[in-house]
Design a protein around this motif. Sequence first.
Motif, short mmCIF file in Angstrom:
data_model
loop_
_atom_site.label_atom_id
_atom_site.label_comp_id
_atom_site.label_asym_id
_atom_site.label_seq_id
_atom_site.Cartn_x
_atom_site.Cartn_y
_atom_site.Cartn_z
N ALA A 62 -34.80 -0.81 -7.14
CA ALA A 62 -35.35 0.07 -6.10
C ALA A 62 -36.06 1.27 -6.73
N HIS A 63 -36.60 2.13 -5.85
CA HIS A 63 -36.99 3.50 -6.19
C HIS A 63 -38.01 3.62 -7.33
N GLY A 64 -38.82 2.59 -7.52
CA GLY A 64 -39.86 2.70 -8.55
C GLY A 64 -39.38 2.37 -9.95
N TYR A 65 -38.13 1.95 -10.09
CA TYR A 65 -37.67 1.50 -11.41
C TYR A 65 -38.31 0.15 -11.72
N LEU A 66 -38.17 -0.26 -13.00
CA LEU A 66 -38.96 -1.38 -13.51
C LEU A 66 -38.90 -2.63 -12.62
N VAL A 112 -26.96 -5.36 -5.95
CA VAL A 112 -28.36 -5.06 -6.30
C VAL A 112 -28.86 -4.00 -5.31
N ARG A 113 -29.35 -2.90 -5.84
CA ARG A 113 -29.98 -1.90 -4.96
C ARG A 113 -31.46 -2.23 -4.83
N ILE A 114 -31.92 -2.35 -3.59
CA ILE A 114 -33.34 -2.63 -3.38
C ILE A 114 -33.98 -1.51 -2.56
N CYS A 146 -29.02 -1.38 0.47
CA CYS A 146 -30.34 -1.31 1.11
C CYS A 146 -30.88 0.11 1.22
N SER A 147 -31.64 0.51 0.20
CA SER A 147 -32.33 1.79 0.22
C SER A 147 -33.79 1.53 0.55
N SER A 148 -34.67 2.48 0.24
CA SER A 148 -36.10 2.27 0.48
C SER A 148 -36.93 3.22 -0.39
N ALA A 185 -25.02 -0.18 3.50
CA ALA A 185 -25.95 0.76 4.14
C ALA A 185 -25.82 2.11 3.47
N VAL A 186 -26.95 2.80 3.33
CA VAL A 186 -26.96 4.11 2.68
C VAL A 186 -28.08 4.95 3.28
N GLY A 187 -27.88 6.26 3.26
CA GLY A 187 -28.94 7.17 3.69
C GLY A 187 -28.59 7.92 4.96
N LEU A 188 -28.34 9.22 4.79
CA LEU A 188 -28.03 10.10 5.91
C LEU A 188 -26.90 9.57 6.79
N VAL A 209 -22.18 6.93 0.69
CA VAL A 209 -22.43 8.31 1.10
C VAL A 209 -22.73 9.13 -0.15
N GLY A 210 -23.83 9.84 -0.14
CA GLY A 210 -24.23 10.62 -1.31
C GLY A 210 -24.13 12.11 -1.08
N ARG A 211 -25.16 12.68 -0.45
CA ARG A 211 -25.25 14.14 -0.39
C ARG A 211 -24.15 14.78 0.43
N GLN A 212 -23.58 14.04 1.39
CA GLN A 212 -22.50 14.62 2.17
C GLN A 212 -21.30 14.91 1.26
N PHE A 213 -21.16 14.13 0.19
CA PHE A 213 -20.09 14.40 -0.78
C PHE A 213 -20.40 15.62 -1.64
N LEU A 214 -21.71 15.91 -1.83
CA LEU A 214 -22.05 17.14 -2.56
C LEU A 214 -21.68 18.34 -1.68
N PHE A 215 -21.93 18.19 -0.38
CA PHE A 215 -21.65 19.27 0.57
C PHE A 215 -20.15 19.45 0.75
C1 LIG Z 1 -28.49 14.41 -6.99
C2 LIG Z 1 -28.85 12.99 -6.58
C3 LIG Z 1 -29.09 12.04 -7.56
C4 LIG Z 1 -29.42 10.73 -7.21
N1 LIG Z 1 -29.64 9.80 -8.19
C5 LIG Z 1 -29.86 8.51 -7.85
C6 LIG Z 1 -30.00 7.52 -8.84
O1 LIG Z 1 -29.95 7.79 -10.05
N2 LIG Z 1 -30.21 6.24 -8.46
C7 LIG Z 1 -30.27 5.90 -7.15
O2 LIG Z 1 -30.46 4.73 -6.82
N3 LIG Z 1 -30.16 6.82 -6.18
C8 LIG Z 1 -29.95 8.11 -6.50
N4 LIG Z 1 -29.82 9.05 -5.51
C9 LIG Z 1 -29.95 8.61 -4.10
C10 LIG Z 1 -28.59 8.30 -3.54
O3 LIG Z 1 -27.98 7.22 -4.22
C11 LIG Z 1 -28.69 7.92 -2.05
O4 LIG Z 1 -29.36 6.68 -1.91
C12 LIG Z 1 -29.46 8.97 -1.25
O5 LIG Z 1 -29.03 10.28 -1.60
C13 LIG Z 1 -29.31 8.71 0.24
O6 LIG Z 1 -27.95 8.80 0.64
P1 LIG Z 1 -27.35 10.16 1.28
O7 LIG Z 1 -28.22 10.52 2.47
O8 LIG Z 1 -25.95 9.80 1.66
O9 LIG Z 1 -27.39 11.22 0.21
C14 LIG Z 1 -29.49 10.36 -5.84
C15 LIG Z 1 -29.25 11.33 -4.86
C16 LIG Z 1 -28.93 12.64 -5.21
C17 LIG Z 1 -28.67 13.65 -4.12
#
Ligand SMILES: Cc1cc2nc3c(=O)[nH]c(=O)nc-3n(C[C@H](O)[C@H](O)[C@H](O)COP(=O)(O)O)c2cc1C
Length: 259
Positions: A62-66, A112-114, A146-148, A185-188, A209-215
Amino acid sequence: MDIDAGDERWEVIAPSALPLDDGWLTPSAMTMDDIARVRGEFVDAARRALDAGFRIIELHMAHGYLLQTFLSPLSNRRDDEYGGSLAGRMRFPLEVAAAVRGAIGERVPLFVRISSVDGIEGGWTLDESVELAAALKDAGVDVIDCSSGGNSPKGATNASLKRGPGFQVPFAERIRAETGILTQAVGLIRDGAFAESVLREGRADLVAVGRQFLFDPFWGLHAAYEGGLDPDFEAWPQSYGWWLEKWDKGIRASQGGSG
Ligand SMILES: Cc1cc2nc3c(=O)[nH]c(=O)nc-3n(C[C@H](O)[C@H](O)[C@H](O)COP(=O)(O)O)c2cc1C
């Protein structure tokens, strides 16, 4: 050699010799030797991760990686068997998945993250993600995460999608329904009740869950408590969980609850 921010530039390789945007480095198009070498490097990396104690392997497509740049017609303009048709663009990512599955054995979960869509005109589509997920399932992959977005100079997950709570859940839902593979599922995804509903409604098998854990680093514990899954604070560190249980019961009693 040019120096950027103190680091020496490394050689950039990609499916095709296309810079991401004006002013970006132009990669060299990968040769057959590069393809074989990088496939082996994915296998080596997976083995190192298991040696280091990780118990799940997730391949990043995903995300523009190779590997995503091989999938997307925006970045893969090859005219050999590793480009062109969807089957050609999927060939290298599928080879990597099969090689990694072969190396890690049957029992290690392989995710696999796509990027479910590029979110850019002329880019990778959700229909293609469904095809990819089915092929990855055949290659021994267990879960599609499933990301985007991200195949863009604008940022790691940039895509022209309307962002709201659970905005990528429909991707996990459709891929799961049409291929039968497990999805994540991931994202917000911000509150436990919503996360639980995604699972209960069969829209995905896992939520991330990503950023909610930072918060709120205790988000998981709070979600379990609020969902009635941990009423006695047993998931908390025992050294203060016992006190939180008393505290909680005291509050409930003072409010006239059963406590
Ligand atoms: C600080 C930070 C670093 C991240 N690094 C990666 C990464 O290396 N690879 C990746 O696939 N996603 C990365 N992400 C995206 C998260 O994995 C996640 O897909 C994204 O934050 C959406 O989920 P959320 O809304 O719960 O935060 C990162 C997100 C944050 C906030």
